[in-house]
Design a protein around this motif. Structure first.
Motif, PDB file in Angstrom:
ATOM      1  N   PRO A 136      -5.600  -4.348 -15.159  1.00 29.01           N
ATOM      2  CA  PRO A 136      -4.927  -3.218 -14.511  1.00 29.01           C
ATOM      3  C   PRO A 136      -3.434  -3.180 -14.824  1.00 29.01           C
ATOM      4  N   VAL A 137      -2.914  -1.973 -14.959  1.00 31.63           N
ATOM      5  CA  VAL A 137      -1.473  -1.760 -15.033  1.00 31.63           C
ATOM      6  C   VAL A 137      -1.173  -0.499 -14.229  1.00 31.63           C
ATOM      7  N   THR A 138      -0.245  -0.592 -13.292  1.00 24.94           N
ATOM      8  CA  THR A 138       0.067   0.519 -12.396  1.00 24.94           C
ATOM      9  C   THR A 138       1.575   0.655 -12.257  1.00 24.94           C
ATOM     10  N   ARG A 139       1.999   1.609 -11.454  1.00 23.82           N
ATOM     11  CA  ARG A 139       3.440   1.736 -11.233  1.00 23.82           C
ATOM     12  C   ARG A 139       3.967   0.566 -10.414  1.00 23.82           C
ATOM     13  N   TRP A 140       3.073  -0.221  -9.792  1.00 22.00           N
ATOM     14  CA  TRP A 140       3.511  -1.330  -8.962  1.00 22.00           C
ATOM     15  C   TRP A 140       3.295  -2.687  -9.641  1.00 22.00           C
ATOM     16  N   SER A 141       2.828  -2.702 -10.889  1.00 21.27           N
ATOM     17  CA  SER A 141       2.530  -3.966 -11.572  1.00 21.27           C
ATOM     18  C   SER A 141       3.790  -4.806 -11.782  1.00 21.27           C
ATOM     19  N   GLU A 142       3.588  -6.133 -11.831  1.00 22.46           N
ATOM     20  CA  GLU A 142       4.657  -7.011 -12.277  1.00 22.46           C
ATOM     21  C   GLU A 142       4.790  -6.832 -13.790  1.00 22.46           C
ATOM     22  N   THR A 182       1.892  -3.279   4.414  1.00 24.37           N
ATOM     23  CA  THR A 182       1.723  -2.097   3.552  1.00 24.37           C
ATOM     24  C   THR A 182       0.605  -1.185   4.039  1.00 24.37           C
ATOM     25  N   LEU A 183      -0.265  -1.689   4.906  1.00 23.47           N
ATOM     26  CA  LEU A 183      -1.310  -0.895   5.558  1.00 23.47           C
ATOM     27  C   LEU A 183      -2.237  -0.203   4.554  1.00 23.47           C
ATOM     28  N   TYR A 184      -2.508  -0.869   3.453  1.00 29.61           N
ATOM     29  CA  TYR A 184      -3.435  -0.375   2.434  1.00 29.61           C
ATOM     30  C   TYR A 184      -3.003   0.975   1.847  1.00 29.61           C
ATOM     31  N   SER A 185      -1.720   1.233   1.841  1.00 29.01           N
ATOM     32  CA  SER A 185      -1.209   2.503   1.325  1.00 29.01           C
ATOM     33  C   SER A 185      -0.715   2.362  -0.112  1.00 29.01           C
ATOM     34  N   TYR A 186      -1.224   3.198  -1.010  1.00 22.78           N
ATOM     35  CA  TYR A 186      -0.717   3.210  -2.384  1.00 22.78           C
ATOM     36  C   TYR A 186       0.778   3.516  -2.398  1.00 22.78           C
ATOM     37  N   LEU A 187       1.198   4.439  -1.563  1.00 23.74           N
ATOM     38  CA  LEU A 187       2.607   4.835  -1.547  1.00 23.74           C
ATOM     39  C   LEU A 187       3.514   3.703  -1.068  1.00 23.74           C
ATOM     40  N   ASN A 188       2.925   2.692  -0.427  1.00 22.88           N
ATOM     41  CA  ASN A 188       3.691   1.524   0.017  1.00 22.88           C
ATOM     42  C   ASN A 188       3.591   0.359  -0.964  1.00 22.88           C
ATOM     43  N   GLY A 189       3.025   0.614  -2.145  1.00 23.40           N
ATOM     44  CA  GLY A 189       2.993  -0.422  -3.172  1.00 23.40           C
ATOM     45  C   GLY A 189       1.662  -1.095  -3.405  1.00 23.40           C
ATOM     46  N   CYS A 190       0.599  -0.605  -2.793  1.00 19.26           N
ATOM     47  CA  CYS A 190      -0.730  -1.191  -2.998  1.00 19.26           C
ATOM     48  C   CYS A 190      -1.389  -0.549  -4.210  1.00 19.26           C
ATOM     49  N   ASP A 191      -1.988  -1.359  -5.085  1.00 17.93           N
ATOM     50  CA  ASP A 191      -2.550  -0.764  -6.295  1.00 17.93           C
ATOM     51  C   ASP A 191      -4.027  -1.094  -6.526  1.00 17.93           C
ATOM     52  N   CYS A 228      -6.150   4.729 -11.342  1.00 14.38           N
ATOM     53  CA  CYS A 228      -6.843   3.950 -10.314  1.00 14.38           C
ATOM     54  C   CYS A 228      -7.866   3.063 -11.022  1.00 14.38           C
ATOM     55  N   TRP A 229      -7.735   1.742 -10.859  1.00 10.68           N
ATOM     56  CA  TRP A 229      -8.526   0.795 -11.630  1.00 10.68           C
ATOM     57  C   TRP A 229      -9.774   0.337 -10.880  1.00 10.68           C
ATOM     58  N   TYR A 230     -10.916   0.496 -11.552  1.00  7.51           N
ATOM     59  CA  TYR A 230     -12.211   0.085 -11.022  1.00  7.51           C
ATOM     60  C   TYR A 230     -12.765  -1.053 -11.890  1.00  7.51           C
TER      61      TYR A 230
END
Length: 485
Positions: free
Chosen positions: A339-345, A45-54, A384-386
């Motif tokens: 955290p809850v994101t567009r990529w969360s389970e 995923t190369l640390y890309s949000y667009l590739n599913g990294c959250d 973006c969760w901190y």
């Protein structure tokens, strides 16, 4: 406490800024059995949000600034980091031993400056304190007031004249008061993480990056309750002399003893996509546009920050005026923000709060009207969760009463700039070195004192910042090819 053997197994949970940097510096210092676990398959995923990294570290860019008011410890830590960022750029430029997919033309740091803006007629106290502290520490003329002719001349001589008025306020007859931190700029976050991972591996650190084999499931402990390792979601156990929790926004819910010291909170981000054929593509490039802050300490109606566009044309603007939470009941019956994101389970979140969108769009309408003139609308929104601490200081310490467990977290939205060097400090703490340094003292495990906290934590599901109590903006996907995100 006995020092760790250089052959002792060490687990690090989390491959973000704290985990990567700690792994790199442990391995550099000769620790030969360091393993990092993360549920994200970052090699693909190369640390890309667009590739599913959250995770917060998995992003396109982050701000670098040394301006910290009177907080000398972070100011000087940033100067140390900036030298390391420059060294990383120099290493990349040689073209030798590069991460897969990166070239000698890549950079991980652009010294385009960081402009802190106000809409008032006088500089805020924080900016005045920064200027004073910088001068006292020998960094005169690094903080340039936008309305000062001598400072403007200095910026021009350094090739940063563009950063004094990037929104062309002066030509419109509008106020443009602020301070340019000429030492700062932008970190290319995803590439920087890839480089740090590559360097850590080169020094011998091992990585398990997998949604199952790399995913933390639980701690394992001996009969005395001391942590002796972790179990991952594939059922395997990984014993270690020391386990370091560096999981960013997931840390407080995995290490529940952090209650009231740390809490997971969300910032809100929007992205615009600047076409390469647009004249704005060059204008917003990192060679011609700074990172910036706007009314960053003014509560819910301020707290904005932004960047030059990245190589794909994404122009990112963020909001932290309100730090949102997602309290959920945990196994012990307590509520903790997770955290809850567009990529969360399971539950997913593709929108940002309406309040955040209102402030963001209000700023863009006033400061960047050319986006609308060019027909460029919001391409994507995201949270973006901190991990916030009550005092904005990091937490880098052993967990009290458990010599097998260590924590490196609490970035509070300002830790990424230390990716090249924070791990060196973490290892110092592990080895008991430099305990007299102000930063190390500030990062110790602690409780809320008599002073008013900077951040109010754990207000729970009844709190005004809880996402369940907040109206969300409509989902934003301007381009059809992004609609599946």
């Amino acid at each position: 406490m006995s020092p760790l053997s250089k052959d002792a197994p060490i687990n690090i949970v989390g491959a973000g800024v704290f985990g990567l940097s700690t792994a790199l510096h442990l391995a550099r210092r000769g620790y030969r059995n360091v393993t990092v676990f993360d549920k994200q398959p970052y090699d693909t995923t190369l640390y890309s949000y667009l590739n599913g990294c959250d995770a917060a570290s998995a992003d396109m860019n982050k701000i670098i600034r040394s301006a910290y008011g009177s907080q000398v410890e972070y100011q000087e830590l940033t100067f140390e980091a900036i030298e390391a960022w420059k060294a990383w750029n120099s290493e990349l430029a040689t073209g030798n031993d590069l991460p897969l997919g990166m070239s000698k033309d890549d950079k991980v740091f652009y010294n385009c400056g960081n402009l802190s803006m106000t809409d008032g007629n006088v500089l805020p106290a924080f900016e005045l304190a920064t200027i004073k502290t910088m001068e006292e520490c020998g960094h005169k003329d690094t903080q340039l007031i936008t309305t000062d002719a001598r400072h403007a001349s200095i910026a021009e001589s350094r090739g940063q004249g563009f950063a004094l008025d990037p929104f062309h306020r002066k030509s419109k007859g509008k106020s443009n008061l602020g301070v340019l931190d000429s030492t700062g700029g932008v970190a290319v976050a995803d590439k920087a993480c890839r480089l740090a991972l590559h360097k850590a591996r080169g020094h011998g650190a091992k990585f398990v990056l997998d949604p199952v084999a790399g995913a933390f499931a639980s701690f394992i402990a001996d009969v005395h309750g001391k942590t002796i390792g972790i179990k991952t979601k594939d059922g395997r156990t990984h014993e270690a002399a020391l386990t370091i929790m560096a999981c960013g926004g997931w840390t407080p819910s995995l290490l529940t003893r952090l209650d009231h010291l740390c809490e997971t909170t969300a910032g809100s981000v929007i992205l615009y996509k600047i076409p390469q054929h647009s004249p704005l593509f060059q204008r917003f490039s990192p060679e011609a546009f700074p990172t910036w802050l706007w009314k960053v300490r003014d509560g819910a109606k301020g707290g904005l920050y932004g960047f030059p566009r990245d190589e794909a044309g994404y122009l990112k603007i963020g909001y932290r005026g309100t730090k949102y939470t997602n309290p959920k009941p945990q196994a012990d019956g307590k509520e903790r923000s997770v955290p809850v994101t567009r990529w969360s389970e399971g539950e997913k979140l593709k929108q940002i709060p309406e309040q955040a969108m209102k402030v963001l769009k209000g700023f863009v309408a006033e400061y960047l009207p050319e986006l609308k003139e060019e027909g460029i609308d919001v391409e994507l929104s995201r949270v973006c969760w901190y991990t916030d601490t009550f005092d904005n200081h990091f937490v880098v310490d052993r967990v009290p009463g458990d010599e097998g467990l260590f924590v490196a977290t609490g970035g509070s939205g300002h830790a990424f700039k230390y990716l090249p060097n924070i791990g060196n400090w973490v290892v110092d703490v592990l080895e008991g070195a430099g305990e007299e340094r102000p930063a190390v003292k500030a990062w110790k495990w602690r409780s809320v004192g008599v002073e008013t906290p900077v951040n109010l934590l754990m207000e729970g599901s009844a709190g005004e910042r809880a996402l369940a109590n907040v109206r969300l903006a409509e989902e934003t996907n301007a381009a059809g090819n992004r609609a599946k995100l």
